[in-house]
Design a protein around this motif. Sequence first.
Motif, PDB file in Angstrom:
ATOM      1  N   ASP A 160      39.876  34.439  49.314  1.00 52.97           N
ATOM      2  CA  ASP A 160      39.147  35.701  49.156  1.00 52.97           C
ATOM      3  C   ASP A 160      38.807  35.838  47.676  1.00 52.97           C
ATOM      4  O   ASP A 160      39.466  36.554  46.928  1.00 52.97           O
ATOM      5  N   LEU A 161      37.774  35.137  47.238  1.00 54.02           N
ATOM      6  CA  LEU A 161      37.453  35.034  45.822  1.00 54.02           C
ATOM      7  C   LEU A 161      36.751  36.278  45.306  1.00 54.02           C
ATOM      8  O   LEU A 161      35.937  36.901  46.004  1.00 54.02           O
ATOM      9  N   SER A 214      56.118  42.896  45.656  1.00 53.06           N
ATOM     10  CA  SER A 214      55.204  43.787  46.370  1.00 53.06           C
ATOM     11  C   SER A 214      54.146  44.377  45.439  1.00 53.06           C
ATOM     12  O   SER A 214      53.028  44.665  45.867  1.00 53.06           O
ATOM     13  N   VAL A 215      54.527  44.544  44.164  1.00 55.32           N
ATOM     14  CA  VAL A 215      53.573  45.066  43.178  1.00 55.32           C
ATOM     15  C   VAL A 215      52.731  43.936  42.584  1.00 55.32           C
ATOM     16  O   VAL A 215      51.509  44.021  42.495  1.00 55.32           O
ATOM     17  N   ALA A 216      53.399  42.853  42.189  1.00 59.47           N
ATOM     18  CA  ALA A 216      52.714  41.736  41.531  1.00 59.47           C
ATOM     19  C   ALA A 216      51.759  41.001  42.461  1.00 59.47           C
ATOM     20  O   ALA A 216      50.884  40.263  41.996  1.00 59.47           O
ATOM     21  N   ASP A 217      51.899  41.175  43.763  1.00 56.94           N
ATOM     22  CA  ASP A 217      51.011  40.505  44.720  1.00 56.94           C
ATOM     23  C   ASP A 217      49.627  41.136  44.790  1.00 56.94           C
ATOM     24  O   ASP A 217      48.713  40.565  45.391  1.00 56.94           O
ATOM     25  N   GLU A 218      49.451  42.308  44.185  1.00 59.06           N
ATOM     26  CA  GLU A 218      48.169  43.011  44.292  1.00 59.06           C
ATOM     27  C   GLU A 218      47.053  42.174  43.661  1.00 59.06           C
ATOM     28  O   GLU A 218      47.167  41.729  42.517  1.00 59.06           O
ATOM     29  N   PRO A 219      45.951  41.946  44.388  1.00 64.31           N
ATOM     30  CA  PRO A 219      44.868  41.073  43.906  1.00 64.31           C
ATOM     31  C   PRO A 219      44.299  41.471  42.545  1.00 64.31           C
ATOM     32  O   PRO A 219      43.885  40.611  41.768  1.00 64.31           O
ATOM     33  N   ALA A 220      44.271  42.772  42.258  1.00 66.23           N
ATOM     34  CA  ALA A 220      43.684  43.230  40.990  1.00 66.23           C
ATOM     35  C   ALA A 220      44.401  42.652  39.778  1.00 66.23           C
ATOM     36  O   ALA A 220      43.805  42.481  38.712  1.00 66.23           O
TER      37      ALA A 220
END
Length: 510
Positions: free
Chosen positions: A141-142, A81-87
């Motif tokens: 979503d580049l 859930s944390v590692a999925d963040e796009p940033a």
Amino acid sequence: MFDQKFEVGRPSCPSSHHTCHALKPQYQLSWEKNLTGCFEDRAHADANYEKLPKEILREIFDYMKPSVLKSVILVCKYWKSVADEPALWKDFDLPYKCRKSEVKFMEFFQKSISSKLQNLWLENFSFQLNDDHFKNLLSLDLNCLIIGNIDLFNISDEYLAVVVNNSKRCEIIEYDSELKTTNGNSINVLGLNKLKAIFRKMESGTKLKSLELNCLSNYGKKLDLSFVPSITLANAFNKLESLELCEVKLKPDQLKTIFDNMSVSTKLKAFKLERLNFDSVDIKIFDMAFSNFIELNLNGLSLDKVELIHLAENLDESCKLKTLILSDINVTEVSPRLLARVVTKVSFVGLYSVKITVDQLEQIFQSICTSSSAIKQLELSDIDDIAYIREMNPETLAKGINKLDFFDFESVGKDVFTEDQTKAMFRVMSQGTNLKMLGTTYNVKSLELMDNVKKVDPEILAEAIHNLEEVKLDMESSHLTMPQYIAIFKKFGHKSKIKKLCSQEGDINL
């Protein structure tokens, strides 16, 4: 004095190396003497990494490369859930093997990890891209898309428009039509229909925030936008926050429509114009538009005296700029006071390959010393006649530099400052300075490489250096004297402001 007896009722301990077997003073605090066992024997609760706050995990994951994050997301649902963040995937680009093999390309996009792709550089593919390949890019979503050295002949206009407008930032680079791919086709000739499709899609709705249009040519070729309807370009550009037009061909009526619309309503905050033809263009069309920008970059514009002065007066009267960059422009016709007013109203100023007079430089540095000056960072690079800096009054130059937060010494070059200028600079610095370092955060200059630094008094130099926050010392190629080094290092710990010391061996945070 020492009590060698164990307390009654204390459980025996088989480990002879524990501190509970050591001799203890007779007169101890009761709480220490009543310990019932060895620290090492106490039971610990199992570490539960799922209890780590998301903020801490995010900081840890931010140091990891995408190749490592691929494994992290498989550990547990909480970590995923944390590692999925796009940033955290901001550096995730298409793997090299996918550019060289069509099979690897298609296999990559069959995996869920492909949805995390943030950067895509369409260049140097070993196979011909077509719509079957581009279908895999439509849902991305580049963060950044760069279209460079590539043959787009077999890509449909609509597919290309969708991919471009689904990106947050896009750079399109046109090349000379004389350049060819390995199979003989022209490289990246976008053509009328593809460019129209991109701008029409942008006009109707886009995720783009930044667009760069450029043409790399040795033959004077430009990226031709003259056939795109003026209102389409105006509506498209006004949906952006940042726009760069480099070596682009536009008609006067297109320019007027674009800037008229910008003066009424626009999201645009950063704007760059490079080598745009202003023939038959009224410079006044820029007046209202330029007053809305936060960042303005003008490169290689052929402006006559009247146009240049009008531009400077407009920026002086209605300037909201935080960043102003002038490159390859002759500003000698602008009065020193007017140029100084424009420059000192802006926080960051870059003057690159600019033709300027010594009187203009003197006035700029005098104005920097006034309380009304807003400038914090000044970069001078490849000034047309660098000797002008050596002609400046040492006191004026020294006070102006020390009023700045950052001054790019490196770009100015070697053998620029006279001995008197260098001595004055460090003397003023020793009495107090706004400078954070010699140079900028991305280009810190080594103290030893400063012009005539050996001639500076050791105590003055030490006092000056310790008023900075970051210092770079190049100990191997030393141009300092031993007394200067001794004075600098003796000063550490005595009201020093230095927070970071850099050298060839590494950085030290103090």
